[in-house]
Design an enzyme around this catalytic site. Structure first.
Site, PDB file in Angstrom:
ATOM      1  N   ASP A 258       0.815  -1.221   0.000  1.00  0.00           N
ATOM      2  CA  ASP A 258       0.000   0.000   0.000  1.00  0.00           C
ATOM      3  C   ASP A 258       0.848   1.270   0.000  1.00  0.00           C
ATOM      4  O   ASP A 258       2.068   1.218   0.180  1.00  0.00           O
ATOM      5  CB  ASP A 258      -0.953  -0.008   1.207  1.00  0.00           C
ATOM      6  CG  ASP A 258      -0.288  -0.490   2.487  1.00  0.00           C
ATOM      7  OD1 ASP A 258       0.960  -0.455   2.574  1.00  0.00           O
ATOM      8  OD2 ASP A 258      -0.999  -0.914   3.417  1.00  0.00           O
TER       9      ASP A 258
ATOM     10  N   ASP B 277      -6.816  -3.093  14.645  1.00  0.00           N
ATOM     11  CA  ASP B 277      -8.221  -3.387  14.327  1.00  0.00           C
ATOM     12  C   ASP B 277      -8.363  -4.602  13.403  1.00  0.00           C
ATOM     13  O   ASP B 277      -9.434  -4.854  12.859  1.00  0.00           O
ATOM     14  CB  ASP B 277      -8.901  -2.156  13.704  1.00  0.00           C
ATOM     15  CG  ASP B 277      -8.295  -1.746  12.355  1.00  0.00           C
ATOM     16  OD1 ASP B 277      -7.366  -2.425  11.865  1.00  0.00           O
ATOM     17  OD2 ASP B 277      -8.751  -0.743  11.783  1.00  0.00           O
TER      18      ASP B 277
ATOM     19  N   HIS C 129      -6.759  -5.186  10.528  1.00  0.00           N
ATOM     20  CA  HIS C 129      -6.607  -4.992   9.077  1.00  0.00           C
ATOM     21  C   HIS C 129      -5.328  -5.637   8.541  1.00  0.00           C
ATOM     22  O   HIS C 129      -4.345  -5.780   9.270  1.00  0.00           O
ATOM     23  CB  HIS C 129      -6.676  -3.504   8.685  1.00  0.00           C
ATOM     24  CG  HIS C 129      -5.529  -2.657   9.135  1.00  0.00           C
ATOM     25  ND1 HIS C 129      -5.680  -1.371   9.601  1.00  0.00           N
ATOM     26  CD2 HIS C 129      -4.182  -2.887   9.168  1.00  0.00           C
ATOM     27  CE1 HIS C 129      -4.507  -0.855   9.896  1.00  0.00           C
ATOM     28  NE2 HIS C 129      -3.580  -1.758   9.656  1.00  0.00           N
TER      29      HIS C 129
ATOM     30  N   GLU D 175      -9.583  -2.031   6.021  1.00  0.00           N
ATOM     31  CA  GLU D 175     -10.173  -1.761   7.326  1.00  0.00           C
ATOM     32  C   GLU D 175     -11.449  -2.577   7.545  1.00  0.00           C
ATOM     33  O   GLU D 175     -12.010  -3.134   6.581  1.00  0.00           O
ATOM     34  CB  GLU D 175     -10.494  -0.254   7.412  1.00  0.00           C
ATOM     35  CG  GLU D 175      -9.279   0.648   7.251  1.00  0.00           C
ATOM     36  CD  GLU D 175      -8.380   0.683   8.488  1.00  0.00           C
ATOM     37  OE1 GLU D 175      -8.264  -0.330   9.205  1.00  0.00           O
ATOM     38  OE2 GLU D 175      -7.779   1.752   8.728  1.00  0.00           O
TER      39      GLU D 175
HETATM   40  P1  PGA Z   1       2.660  -1.678  12.601  1.00  0.00           P
HETATM   41  O1  PGA Z   1       1.453  -1.610  11.573  1.00  0.00           O
HETATM   42  O2  PGA Z   1       3.603  -2.698  12.075  1.00  0.00           O
HETATM   43  O3  PGA Z   1       3.277  -0.316  12.592  1.00  0.00           O
HETATM   44  O4  PGA Z   1       2.084  -2.051  13.935  1.00  0.00           O
HETATM   45  C1  PGA Z   1       0.903  -2.789  11.120  1.00  0.00           C
HETATM   46  C2  PGA Z   1      -0.266  -2.526  10.208  1.00  0.00           C
HETATM   47  O5  PGA Z   1      -0.981  -1.535  10.400  1.00  0.00           O
HETATM   48  O6  PGA Z   1      -0.470  -3.326   9.272  1.00  0.00           O
END
Ligand code: PGA
Length: 259
Positions: free
Chosen positions: A67, A136, A138, A143
């Site tokens: 992304d 959450d 995702h 999301e």
């Molecule tokens: P993070 O993010 O590795 O910074 O915890 C993970 C994500 O949002 O996929």
């Protein structure tokens, strides 16, 4: 789904990196799907160490990232292109021209997303997809409420993701975090031949519970991986702490890995 539960994130990152190193040695033309965020950084360091030690070469490897924020140029220090260059690409011998990140400045985002999917298809599909998981649940920026069959598209971030990302990046300033991103879809991700998801810390315990043992639901898009037949979750004890069958998973995966 195999859940590898390690005492530390260092140990988990090393095991995941070893899996990728072995795969690249076996197939020097491997197609990698890559992730950003704080979670994969240690694994990327381990992958770079293997290159430095001449155990493996990424010269023929191609990569596609999950992304990118809408509105950020690849040169912006909070863009995911910049993150990948700094945290991995500069440290291994991959050709920059073989690395792909969605263009957050694309004028026609639908066209950009369609072209990205076409490129992956032309390359023969992703062999190994690296994933983090949001608090959450995702994967990429898919999301809660995203179809489990979604394709690469322009998506909208939840307030909790904006908060999480501001805490770790953007110097803590929530107002600077873009509210939209271009993201591979859940359906796109699930087409990878193998998935490796990393999760560390107690802040990820609910997400890992939902991913591994929750119902398969668009409320936790990582749960779509339950239908994937070669998915490995590498986590520490804190992230695994809410799993009902954690002892069983740990024993089974350790046996399969011979550790
Ligand atoms: P993070 O993010 O590795 O910074 O915890 C993970 C994500 O949002 O996929």
């Amino acid at each position: 789904m195999e859940v590898v539960i390690c005492k530390t994130r260092e140990e988990a990152s090393k095991l995941a990196a070893n899996m990728i190193t072995a795969a690249v040695k076996k197939n020097p033309k491997l197609v990698l799907g890559l992730a950003t965020g704080s979670t994969p950084v240690l694994m990327y360091t381990e992958m770079a160490n293997a290159v430095k030690a001449k155990k493996v070469s990424y010269r023929q490897v191609k990569s596609w990232n999950l992304d990118e924020y809408v509105g950020l140029a690849g040169t912006h220090d909070q863009s995911y292109r910049y993150f990948m260059n700094e945290n991995l690409f500069k440290k291994i011998d991959i050709k920059l021209a073989n690395t792909h990140v969605l263009n957050g400045l694309a004028e026609d985002v639908d066209k950009e997303c369609r072209a990205y999917e076409a490129q992956i298809k032309k390359a023969g599909g992703i062999d190994i997809q690296v994933l983090g998981i949001g608090s959450d649940g995702h994967i990429a920026f898919n999301e809660p409420g995203t179809s489990l069959k979604s394709r690469t598209s322009c998506v909208y971030l939840t307030p909790s993701t904006i908060r999480d990302n501001a805490r770790l990046f953007f110097k803590g300033k929530e107002k600077d975090v873009p509210t939209r991103a271009l993201s591979m879809g859940v359906g796109t991700i699930c087409e990878a031949k193998k998935c490796i998801l990393l999760a560390f810390g107690k802040g990820k315990a609910d997400a890992i519970k939902g991913c591994v043992e929750g119902p398969m639901s668009q409320f936790c898009t990582a749960s779509a991986l339950q239908a994937h037949n070669d998915c490995w979750i590498f986590c520490d004890e804190a992230a695994a702490s809410k799993l009902k069958l954690k002892k069983y998973y740990a024993w089974r995966s350790a046996t399969k890995l011979g550790i």
